[in-house]
Design a protein around this motif. Structure first.
Motif, PDB file in Angstrom:
ATOM      1  N   UNK A 174       8.615 -25.110   9.268  1.00 40.47           N
ATOM      2  CA  UNK A 174       7.517 -25.084  10.220  1.00 40.47           C
ATOM      3  C   UNK A 174       8.052 -24.955  11.640  1.00 40.47           C
ATOM      4  N   UNK A 175       7.485 -24.010  12.405  1.00 41.73           N
ATOM      5  CA  UNK A 175       8.001 -23.729  13.732  1.00 41.73           C
ATOM      6  C   UNK A 175       6.866 -23.236  14.620  1.00 41.73           C
ATOM      7  N   UNK A 176       7.203 -22.879  15.853  1.00 41.72           N
ATOM      8  CA  UNK A 176       6.242 -22.252  16.766  1.00 41.72           C
ATOM      9  C   UNK A 176       6.798 -20.899  17.185  1.00 41.72           C
ATOM     10  N   UNK A 177       5.887 -19.962  17.447  1.00 43.08           N
ATOM     11  CA  UNK A 177       6.311 -18.607  17.797  1.00 43.08           C
ATOM     12  C   UNK A 177       5.310 -17.987  18.753  1.00 43.08           C
ATOM     13  N   UNK A 178       5.828 -17.247  19.713  1.00 47.67           N
ATOM     14  CA  UNK A 178       4.990 -16.522  20.675  1.00 47.67           C
ATOM     15  C   UNK A 178       5.828 -15.358  21.189  1.00 47.67           C
ATOM     16  N   UNK A 179       5.497 -14.150  20.759  1.00 42.57           N
ATOM     17  CA  UNK A 179       6.302 -12.974  21.083  1.00 42.57           C
ATOM     18  C   UNK A 179       5.551 -12.043  22.024  1.00 42.57           C
ATOM     19  N   UNK A 180       6.295 -11.378  22.901  1.00 41.49           N
ATOM     20  CA  UNK A 180       5.699 -10.375  23.780  1.00 41.49           C
ATOM     21  C   UNK A 180       6.759  -9.380  24.199  1.00 41.49           C
ATOM     22  N   UNK A 181       6.322  -8.333  24.897  1.00 40.70           N
ATOM     23  CA  UNK A 181       7.237  -7.415  25.564  1.00 40.70           C
ATOM     24  C   UNK A 181       7.089  -7.606  27.065  1.00 40.70           C
ATOM     25  N   UNK A 182       8.227  -7.548  27.761  1.00 44.54           N
ATOM     26  CA  UNK A 182       8.238  -7.862  29.195  1.00 44.54           C
ATOM     27  C   UNK A 182       8.547  -6.616  30.036  1.00 44.54           C
ATOM     28  N   UNK A 183       7.897  -5.511  29.726  1.00 49.36           N
ATOM     29  CA  UNK A 183       8.075  -4.314  30.548  1.00 49.36           C
ATOM     30  C   UNK A 183       7.449  -4.517  31.925  1.00 49.36           C
ATOM     31  N   UNK A 184       8.186  -4.108  32.953  1.00 46.36           N
ATOM     32  CA  UNK A 184       7.684  -4.085  34.326  1.00 46.36           C
ATOM     33  C   UNK A 184       7.222  -2.662  34.627  1.00 46.36           C
ATOM     34  N   UNK A 185       5.952  -2.489  34.933  1.00 46.64           N
ATOM     35  CA  UNK A 185       5.392  -1.158  35.146  1.00 46.64           C
ATOM     36  C   UNK A 185       5.189  -0.866  36.636  1.00 46.64           C
ATOM     37  N   UNK A 186       5.497   0.361  37.013  1.00 47.01           N
ATOM     38  CA  UNK A 186       5.081   0.925  38.296  1.00 47.01           C
ATOM     39  C   UNK A 186       4.629   2.347  37.998  1.00 47.01           C
ATOM     40  N   UNK A 187       3.327   2.586  38.043  1.00 42.69           N
ATOM     41  CA  UNK A 187       2.775   3.877  37.624  1.00 42.69           C
ATOM     42  C   UNK A 187       2.978   4.969  38.672  1.00 42.69           C
ATOM     43  N   UNK A 188       3.497   4.605  39.847  1.00 41.27           N
ATOM     44  CA  UNK A 188       3.941   5.608  40.815  1.00 41.27           C
ATOM     45  C   UNK A 188       5.337   6.107  40.478  1.00 41.27           C
ATOM     46  N   UNK A 189       6.035   5.373  39.634  1.00 42.75           N
ATOM     47  CA  UNK A 189       7.410   5.692  39.279  1.00 42.75           C
ATOM     48  C   UNK A 189       8.329   4.555  39.660  1.00 42.75           C
ATOM     49  N   UNK A 190       9.303   4.312  38.804  1.00 45.13           N
ATOM     50  CA  UNK A 190      10.284   3.253  39.046  1.00 45.13           C
ATOM     51  C   UNK A 190      10.969   3.470  40.392  1.00 45.13           C
ATOM     52  N   UNK A 191      11.023   2.410  41.199  1.00 39.20           N
ATOM     53  CA  UNK A 191      11.657   2.499  42.504  1.00 39.20           C
ATOM     54  C   UNK A 191      10.790   3.063  43.607  1.00 39.20           C
TER      55      UNK A 191
END
Length: 353
Positions: A174-191
């Motif tokens: 028995x355990x706990x779990x919480x998964x996600x993806x941590x993408x950082x978005x900039x829709x103008x383009x990275x940088x």
């Protein structure tokens, strides 16, 4: 405008604790390209066409494994676990037993601890032209969590410009779990500067207020009359600097929005008037953490050679509620032996002309 391209795969050939790392690329018929690495089972680049027909890389990240290892911000594009977001005081109880976790965010355990899933080299089980699976076995007691946990994260790139992410996990205790993806978005383009002019839409009627340690209070709160009301589309900049205590606690938006949409309906969306690129999110998860990159601090230089400053990206992290093991009224994050944890999130890109 910048000319975007994928990083050189040779810069991702490395060894971490005896395991080799690589860069993998998926492409579809419309020209969209997505790059991944098995270090953290993470998204490295997402090249999508803008309204002028040019490809823009809309995800922050780095050009080599070495840069990921040296980065101040460790979570760019990574699969987060065992427990995404925060657990208060690094402690939780399960069947009257207390489990102690590392405190790597003030008094909190953040994103599974300093050696969470983002810091592991995952195995690659299958690879097709438009699909890749990453697998990891987290041993009993790793970062303080109980149970041997077998995890699979599957990424598929469709011809509809969707990144389909499917999570699956099983445990022997028995355990706990919480998964996600941590993408950082900039829709103008990275940088390409900050994302304050991006227009967001979240149909959520409620969000989770937090205390000064960014731990949720005991109940949901209505977004009505607050800076957290995105039920009608509005710019990120419109209310982010309002004099509201919740914005001060997060240094901007760093809060979970309650999601009651089925996966067939949009749970969150963002749009850049500059590029014309729209991102829509569909998910089976009960929450979406909106994070506006408030703690990016120019300490990291990204793929374009530009420093990542505060609010130069946003995150839509689909997940269960933070600190759920310490809030029995929240949707459960408990996983029992014999059960299969399954979750799905879709990031869909399109153009608004």
């Amino acid at each position: 405008m910048d000319i975007y391209s994928l990083p050189d795969y040779r810069n991702f050939e490395h060894k971490i604790n005896g395991k080799k790392t690589h860069l993998f690329i998926l492409k579809n018929r419309t020209g969209m390209q997505v790059a991944f690495t098995d270090y953290g089972a993470r998204i490295v680049s997402v090249l999508v066409p803008d309204k002028a027909g040019n490809l823009r890389d809309v995800v922050l990240g780095f050009n080599s494994i070495h840069e990921y290892l040296q980065a101040n911000e460790q979570y760019h594009g990574a699969t987060i676990g065992r427990f995404a977001n925060r657990i208060a005081n690094g402690r939780f109880h399960l069947d009257d037993k207390e489990y102690t976790l590392q405190q790597n965010n003030g008094p909190n355990c953040l994103h599974g601890g300093p050696s969470g899933f983002h810091a592991k080299v995952w195995d690659r089980r299958t690879s097709f032209k438009k699909k890749i699976d990453f697998c990891y076995v987290s041993p009993d007691g790793e970062e303080g969590f109980p149970g041997n946990l077998k995890v699979t994260v599957s990424y598929e790139l469709t011809d509809d410009n969707e990144i389909v992410i499917k999570y699956k996990a099983e445990t022997d205790k028995k355990t706990v779990i919480n998964l996600t993806n941590h993408a950082y978005f900039n829709l103008d383009g990275e940088g390409q500067g900050d994302v304050l002019s991006h227009i967001l839409h979240l149909p959520s009627s409620h969000f989770l207020p937090i205390d000064e340690n960014q731990i949720p209070l005991d109940s949901e709160a209505s977004v009505y009359g607050t800076a957290f009301d995105f039920r009608s589309p509005k710019k990120i900049s419109q209310d982010i600097d309002n004099d509201e205590v919740q914005l001060k606690h997060g240094n901007g938006y760093d809060h979970t929005f309650v999601n009651r949409q089925p996966i067939s309906q949009v749970a969150a969306s963002a749009y850049s008037p500059n590029s014309g690129i729209r991102l829509q999110v569909f998910t089976t998860e009960p929450g979406i953490q909106l994070y506006t990159g408030n703690f990016l601090s120019r300490k990291d230089t990204g793929k374009s050679g530009r420093q990542y400053s505060s609010r130069s990206a946003f995150c839509f992290e689909t997940q269960h509620y933070p600190d759920s093991p310490n809030h029995p009224q929240f949707p459960s994050t408990v996983l029992e032996p014999g059960q299969v944890f399954e979750s799905e999130t879709i990031y869909k890109f399109s153009l608004v002309k």
